[in-house]
Design a protein around this motif. Sequence first.
Motif, PDB file in Angstrom:
ATOM      1  N   MET A 146       4.500   8.139   1.807  1.00 26.03           N
ATOM      2  CA  MET A 146       5.472   8.961   0.747  1.00 26.03           C
ATOM      3  C   MET A 146       4.720   9.986   1.094  1.00 26.03           C
ATOM      4  O   MET A 146       4.165  10.728   1.806  1.00 26.03           O
ATOM      5  N   LYS A 147       6.229  11.094   1.247  1.00 27.73           N
ATOM      6  CA  LYS A 147       6.086  11.895   1.352  1.00 27.73           C
ATOM      7  C   LYS A 147       7.647  13.713   0.485  1.00 27.73           C
ATOM      8  O   LYS A 147       8.408  13.110   0.635  1.00 27.73           O
ATOM      9  N   ASP A 148       6.405  14.505   0.155  1.00 28.36           N
ATOM     10  CA  ASP A 148       7.842  15.295  -0.431  1.00 28.36           C
ATOM     11  C   ASP A 148       8.312  14.603  -1.459  1.00 28.36           C
ATOM     12  O   ASP A 148       9.647  15.264  -2.455  1.00 28.36           O
ATOM     13  N   GLY A 149       8.021  13.867  -2.121  1.00 28.86           N
ATOM     14  CA  GLY A 149       8.694  13.305  -2.825  1.00 28.86           C
ATOM     15  C   GLY A 149       9.726  12.156  -2.930  1.00 28.86           C
ATOM     16  O   GLY A 149      10.640  11.727  -3.386  1.00 28.86           O
ATOM     17  N   TYR A 150       9.966  11.530  -1.783  1.00 27.75           N
ATOM     18  CA  TYR A 150      10.351  10.837  -0.816  1.00 27.75           C
ATOM     19  C   TYR A 150       9.705   9.575  -0.326  1.00 27.75           C
ATOM     20  O   TYR A 150       9.104   9.266  -0.381  1.00 27.75           O
ATOM     21  N   VAL A 151      10.251   8.606  -0.179  1.00 29.10           N
ATOM     22  CA  VAL A 151       9.613   7.461   0.630  1.00 29.10           C
ATOM     23  C   VAL A 151      10.506   7.728   2.035  1.00 29.10           C
ATOM     24  O   VAL A 151      11.323   8.106   2.495  1.00 29.10           O
ATOM     25  N   ASN A 152       9.295   8.318   2.794  1.00 28.95           N
ATOM     26  CA  ASN A 152       9.609   8.724   4.231  1.00 28.95           C
ATOM     27  C   ASN A 152       9.255   7.223   5.296  1.00 28.95           C
ATOM     28  O   ASN A 152      10.880   7.577   6.075  1.00 28.95           O
ATOM     29  N   GLN A 153       8.679   6.589   5.550  1.00 29.72           N
ATOM     30  CA  GLN A 153       8.785   5.259   5.631  1.00 29.72           C
ATOM     31  C   GLN A 153       8.272   3.608   5.459  1.00 29.72           C
ATOM     32  O   GLN A 153       7.784   4.315   4.378  1.00 29.72           O
ATOM     33  N   ILE A 154       8.739   2.910   5.528  1.00 29.64           N
ATOM     34  CA  ILE A 154       7.978   1.568   4.626  1.00 29.64           C
ATOM     35  C   ILE A 154       8.050   0.468   6.254  1.00 29.64           C
ATOM     36  O   ILE A 154       9.415   0.582   6.700  1.00 29.64           O
ATOM     37  N   GLY A 155       6.952  -0.016   6.078  1.00 30.96           N
ATOM     38  CA  GLY A 155       7.421  -1.241   7.579  1.00 30.96           C
ATOM     39  C   GLY A 155       6.207  -1.970   7.293  1.00 30.96           C
ATOM     40  O   GLY A 155       5.419  -1.478   6.521  1.00 30.96           O
TER      41      GLY A 155
ATOM     42  N   SER B 238       0.801  -0.822  -0.147  1.00 29.98           N
ATOM     43  CA  SER B 238       0.176  -0.032   0.198  1.00 29.98           C
ATOM     44  C   SER B 238       0.787   1.116  -0.073  1.00 29.98           C
ATOM     45  O   SER B 238       2.070   1.339   1.323  1.00 29.98           O
ATOM     46  N   VAL B 239       0.376   2.345  -0.669  1.00 26.10           N
ATOM     47  CA  VAL B 239       1.274   2.982  -0.485  1.00 26.10           C
ATOM     48  C   VAL B 239       0.453   4.013  -0.524  1.00 26.10           C
ATOM     49  O   VAL B 239      -0.490   4.700  -0.939  1.00 26.10           O
ATOM     50  N   ILE B 240       0.924   5.645   0.348  1.00 24.46           N
ATOM     51  CA  ILE B 240      -0.303   6.204   0.705  1.00 24.46           C
ATOM     52  C   ILE B 240       0.250   7.594   1.480  1.00 24.46           C
ATOM     53  O   ILE B 240       2.025   7.984   1.051  1.00 24.46           O
ATOM     54  N   GLY B 241       0.257   8.971   1.346  1.00 27.00           N
ATOM     55  CA  GLY B 241       1.214  10.218   1.633  1.00 27.00           C
ATOM     56  C   GLY B 241      -0.141  10.970   0.882  1.00 27.00           C
ATOM     57  O   GLY B 241      -1.039  11.324   0.767  1.00 27.00           O
ATOM     58  N   PRO B 242       0.250  12.301   1.283  1.00 27.84           N
ATOM     59  CA  PRO B 242      -0.389  12.993   1.101  1.00 27.84           C
ATOM     60  C   PRO B 242      -0.608  13.607  -0.267  1.00 27.84           C
ATOM     61  O   PRO B 242      -0.056  13.010  -1.259  1.00 27.84           O
ATOM     62  N   SER B 243      -1.831  14.572  -0.499  1.00 29.73           N
ATOM     63  CA  SER B 243      -2.148  14.730  -2.057  1.00 29.73           C
ATOM     64  C   SER B 243      -1.169  15.635  -2.591  1.00 29.73           C
ATOM     65  O   SER B 243      -0.458  16.162  -1.967  1.00 29.73           O
ATOM     66  N   GLY B 244      -0.671  15.169  -4.026  1.00 26.76           N
ATOM     67  CA  GLY B 244       0.648  16.130  -4.830  1.00 26.76           C
ATOM     68  C   GLY B 244       1.906  15.244  -4.561  1.00 26.76           C
ATOM     69  O   GLY B 244       2.782  15.590  -4.079  1.00 26.76           O
ATOM     70  N   THR B 245       1.938  14.218  -3.482  1.00 30.99           N
ATOM     71  CA  THR B 245       3.298  13.813  -2.780  1.00 30.99           C
ATOM     72  C   THR B 245       4.175  12.566  -3.661  1.00 30.99           C
ATOM     73  O   THR B 245       5.243  12.091  -3.594  1.00 30.99           O
ATOM     74  N   GLY B 246       3.335  13.096  -5.152  1.00 31.84           N
ATOM     75  CA  GLY B 246       3.769  11.422  -5.635  1.00 31.84           C
ATOM     76  C   GLY B 246       3.400  10.130  -6.164  1.00 31.84           C
ATOM     77  O   GLY B 246       3.771   9.308  -7.087  1.00 31.84           O
ATOM     78  N   LYS B 247       2.287  10.167  -5.337  1.00 31.36           N
ATOM     79  CA  LYS B 247       2.415   8.569  -5.203  1.00 31.36           C
ATOM     80  C   LYS B 247       1.704   8.006  -6.362  1.00 31.36           C
ATOM     81  O   LYS B 247       1.854   7.455  -7.195  1.00 31.36           O
ATOM     82  N   SER B 248       0.509   8.479  -7.347  1.00 31.50           N
ATOM     83  CA  SER B 248       0.416   7.788  -8.769  1.00 31.50           C
ATOM     84  C   SER B 248       1.478   8.114  -9.851  1.00 31.50           C
ATOM     85  O   SER B 248       1.353   7.317 -11.014  1.00 31.50           O
ATOM     86  N   THR B 249       2.267   9.272  -9.895  1.00 33.28           N
ATOM     87  CA  THR B 249       3.154   9.347 -11.077  1.00 33.28           C
ATOM     88  C   THR B 249       3.957   8.472 -10.342  1.00 33.28           C
ATOM     89  O   THR B 249       5.245   7.427 -11.637  1.00 33.28           O
ATOM     90  N   PHE B 250       4.314   7.483  -9.284  1.00 32.76           N
ATOM     91  CA  PHE B 250       5.669   6.824  -8.190  1.00 32.76           C
ATOM     92  C   PHE B 250       4.954   5.223  -9.168  1.00 32.76           C
ATOM     93  O   PHE B 250       5.614   4.420 -10.045  1.00 32.76           O
ATOM     94  N   LEU B 251       3.446   5.090  -9.965  1.00 30.32           N
ATOM     95  CA  LEU B 251       3.212   3.957  -9.660  1.00 30.32           C
ATOM     96  C   LEU B 251       3.604   3.545 -11.726  1.00 30.32           C
ATOM     97  O   LEU B 251       3.138   3.359 -12.397  1.00 30.32           O
ATOM     98  N   ARG B 252       3.182   4.943 -11.710  1.00 27.22           N
ATOM     99  CA  ARG B 252       2.917   5.662 -13.056  1.00 27.22           C
ATOM    100  C   ARG B 252       3.998   5.233 -13.948  1.00 27.22           C
ATOM    101  O   ARG B 252       5.010   4.710 -14.766  1.00 27.22           O
ATOM    102  N   CYS B 253       5.243   5.294 -12.721  1.00 31.29           N
ATOM    103  CA  CYS B 253       6.550   5.190 -14.082  1.00 31.29           C
ATOM    104  C   CYS B 253       7.154   3.550 -13.580  1.00 31.29           C
ATOM    105  O   CYS B 253       7.682   2.982 -14.344  1.00 31.29           O
ATOM    106  N   LEU B 254       6.557   3.208 -12.851  1.00 31.58           N
ATOM    107  CA  LEU B 254       6.929   1.629 -12.211  1.00 31.58           C
ATOM    108  C   LEU B 254       6.310   0.677 -14.006  1.00 31.58           C
ATOM    109  O   LEU B 254       6.955  -0.256 -14.183  1.00 31.58           O
ATOM    110  N   ASN B 255       5.077   1.283 -15.204  1.00 35.02           N
ATOM    111  CA  ASN B 255       5.286   0.131 -16.077  1.00 35.02           C
ATOM    112  C   ASN B 255       5.652   1.385 -17.315  1.00 35.02           C
ATOM    113  O   ASN B 255       5.439   1.264 -18.317  1.00 35.02           O
TER     114      ASN B 255
END
Length: 224
Positions: A212-221, A33-50
Amino acid sequence: MALIEVKHLRKEYPNVTPLRDVSATIEAGEVISVIGPSGTGKSTFLRCLNRLETPTSGQVLVDGQDMCDPATDLAAMRRRMGMVFQNYALFNHRLVVENVMMAPMDLLGLSRQEAYDRAVGLLAQVGLRDKALSLPSELSGGQRQRVAIGRAMVRDPKVFLMDEPLSNLDAKLRNQMRAEIILLRQKLDTTFIYVTHDQTEAMTLGDRIVIMKDGYVNQIGTPQ
């Protein structure tokens, strides 16, 4: 070896940089699960994967293949990756069954009859066999999203990319579809990467959470 390795991924646009330096490792069979504030790059990250978006720099390795390498057969790699969008992305002028048939005909080279049989079987799996000859406009939001999931399943993907697929549904439908995605995960030997803004959804579905936050991965767990 991990199924997906993301190394120092960066994506720049003229006026904004949604991904600054993102790295992550995803194992086969995981639900991330990828979560974070709006505009933090979540959807861009997903679209870069493929490679729906081309990264500015960094690497995306899928089964050891670099998606950013010009020599990589992107069409072949994308056949192994199903994507479900927030807005369903169905063709409203085509019947439900035709929406599901298109990928096996265009990408897998199946005949119309083979594609029809496969599509009907997948619609039965998501509980919509009786809606095969309906138009998307005749379905509820939850039913349309199930069609979109069936369409993504048609390729037997190794990876499901899901971009806030339930955000347009009301609370009751979200709960229902959440349960259906859990059942789908149990049926399929596949990996899910699930972008959401809903913390409950992220915790319920994810084996691990990427914050995710501000274009970075803040935590994974893990959810715990």
